[in-house]
Design an enzyme around this catalytic site. Sequence first.
Site, PDB file in Angstrom:
ATOM      1  N   GLY A 115      -8.454  -8.302   5.202  1.00 19.73           N
ATOM      2  CA  GLY A 115      -7.663  -7.648   5.932  1.00 19.73           C
ATOM      3  C   GLY A 115      -7.255  -8.323   7.225  1.00 19.73           C
ATOM      4  N   GLY A 134     -10.876  -2.760   8.843  1.00 19.75           N
ATOM      5  CA  GLY A 134     -10.399  -2.956  10.310  1.00 19.75           C
ATOM      6  C   GLY A 134     -11.450  -3.068  11.268  1.00 19.75           C
ATOM      7  N   LYS A 180       0.727  -1.352  -0.025  1.00 17.44           N
ATOM      8  CA  LYS A 180       0.031   0.110   0.049  1.00 17.44           C
ATOM      9  C   LYS A 180       0.794   1.129  -0.118  1.00 17.44           C
ATOM     10  CE  LYS A 180      -3.808  -1.985   2.905  1.00 17.44           C
ATOM     11  NZ  LYS A 180      -4.809  -2.238   1.781  1.00 17.44           N
ATOM     12  N   GLY A 183     -13.931  -5.213   5.954  1.00 14.56           N
ATOM     13  CA  GLY A 183     -14.976  -5.676   7.084  1.00 14.56           C
ATOM     14  C   GLY A 183     -15.507  -7.059   6.767  1.00 14.56           C
TER      15      GLY A 183
END
Lengths: 197, 295
Positions: free
Chosen positions: B236, B154, B82, B215
């Site tokens: 993630g 997150g 990223k 999510g």
Amino acid sequence: MGVAVGVLALQGDFHAHLTVLQHLGAEARAVRLPAQLAGLAGLVIPGGESTTIGKLAEAYGLMQPMRNLAAQGAAIWGTCAGAILLSRDAHRAQPLLNLMDITVQRNAFGRQVDSFEAQLHVPALAAGKDGSSRTFHAIFIRAPMIESVGPEVEVLATLPAGEIVAARQGRLLATAFHPELTTDARFHELFLQLAGK
Amino acid sequence: MEPQTGTVTLKRGLAEMLKGGVIMDVVNADEAKIAEEAGACAVMALERVPADIRADGGVARMSDPAMIEKIMETVSIPVMAKCRIGHFVEAQVLESLGVDYIDESEVLTPADEEHHVNKHDFKVPFVCGCRNLGEALRRIGEGAAMMRTKGEAGTGDVVEAVRHARSVLGAIRRLQSLQEEELMAFAKEMGAPYELVKETRERGRLPVVNFAAGGIATPADAALMMQLGVDGVFVGSGIFKSGDPLKRAKAIVMATTHFQDAAIIADVSKNIGAAMVGIHVHDIPSTELLASRGW
């Protein structure tokens, strides 16, 4: 009714293959489970991640049924990751079909920034509609190369430096590049010919 | 003709190869190995998963190049990393490392509050987040070769990913019902490049591969996003913030492939340990929502 062929649809660009094969008149369907291999005259193993596809194929018991399909005389074509799966050795512990007498080197040309497009001379492909022989526009994405071939294997195409990037062994076909991402359907036609025999 | 590199076909083509797969966030070589073992089609190398970035606060930046290189040496699957929105030098650095994809990500603190990176300048392909069709087509106009929903990273709460996927895919369905002369007004309303609006209408889908992100925490979450019509999923914090990462990662990979088979999804969802605890998205102050970053 066209010839019945499957495209292994566990992960990767299987939709692109299905679209081309259906456009050519084949009865092409997605294969995710062993029962879906029944009655197929051919199977495409698409591009994607070979470790992912191999693990998913093992988890749902597809490896031996795919070998059986080949033993029954079906045509099997692997593009990129699919070519790795067809090989007998990829120099890494990962599930392989061990169907073609080829060894491959994964990511042989480097990482994504080294991915490339090139024109290939492929004598085995049909000539253009005007009778002229045309080169094949080949798309190599984090591509493997075919490092060695056994005595039964016919080399179909090499790069200028000699790397083998397409090969055939009876009704088994391996390409290190992605004909399904182009508008040139000659490799798909070749596959359907092998499947229809 | 000489071989060509860095073309649009090659950039978009790698995303084609990721379809139907799961891309997992990993923070070190051990996690990267677990992800590869579980069947991830790529990994996202970063120092902190979004749940920790959220908890820690402060400025979140590109990860240490040494850590990214270590992950690149460890796995054979593609490695993404990223950069901050608009931080084209972080992108240059990541390109020089040889990462396979750059995520210009709202999860990191933006470096530019008006402009994104001009992604056409790079040989390495970019993936970007979007909440709606206009945002997706602006990013593609800047050169993004792959899209993903933003969701709300997150949180372990899939609601925003669903909202964004429905927004993008619903707008494409509406676009297809329009007449030719209505396209310019549609492009104006969406803030989207007209040519890309036309192309999207012709294809009946985005011109590039479109994943879900933000999510996703369970196998059923992944299959939900696939049934809504995305091409694959990013997970993630959902894997390595859960009780049994390897089991959960494998289960999410299976559910993404067999997304239309409820019996398989049920089977893989058994005994995979606790999901990440998560935060309900409505409990987050609006100023702390990551999805609102991006222009």
